[in-house]
Enzyme design. Sequence first.
Site: not given
Ligand code: GNR
Ligand code: NI
Length: 184
Positions: A46, A51, A94-95, A136-137, A140
């Site tokens: 995601g 980001q 998270c990236l 999660h997104e 963000h």
């Molecule tokens: O690549 C991602 N893996 C992930 C694993 C578990 C819960 C959420 C994520 S999202 C993350 C990519 C990212 O940072 N998205 O904002």
């Molecule tokens: Ni993230």
Amino acid sequence: MAIRDILIIPDKKLRLTSEPVKAVDAALRTLVDDMFETMYAAPGIGLAAIQIGVPLRLVTMDLAKKDDPPEPLVFINPEIVTSSHDTSIYEEGCLSIPEYYEEVERPAAVKVKYLDMDFKPHEIDADGLLSTCLQHEIDHINGVLFIDHISKLKRDMVMKKFKKAAKKSGGDLASDKEPSHHIG
Ligand code: GNR
Ligand code: NI
């Protein structure tokens, strides 16, 4: 298409509240293409536009299993409509916080409304990984990171590590870097 740089904590832009997307135009299509290219290259499942430094309420995602055909998903102006009372725990990453993984407890299921690339409204009931990833997104785009859902002790340790790394690598003037005898 282009791979864009992913912002890493403690970049302050990651704390911005993103603005709604107003229309799907050529610029937005290019942005979405770049988000997919950046997300697949990372690799990640995601990506929120902030980001890559763009404060728009825009998310790309692909939850297809490795070796299965890609399933690119775009969520424009996503909003959580309802959340389940029961929760689930997933190990998240998270990236923008590379190589740090921690368990996060969230509502197990969410109903999310969003617009597609034709600006057509949709509502989905998500559970499992889709639910976790959407939450999660959507965090963000509201300036929230998954480390905000873990203990303060763990969060402070992570922030300290990344602040130190930022200071060492380019955040500062070369003359401000620590002397080489501190390396290693
Ligand atoms: O690549 C991602 N893996 C992930 C694993 C578990 C819960 C959420 C994520 S999202 C993350 C990519 C990212 O940072 N998205 O904002
Ligand atoms: Ni993230």
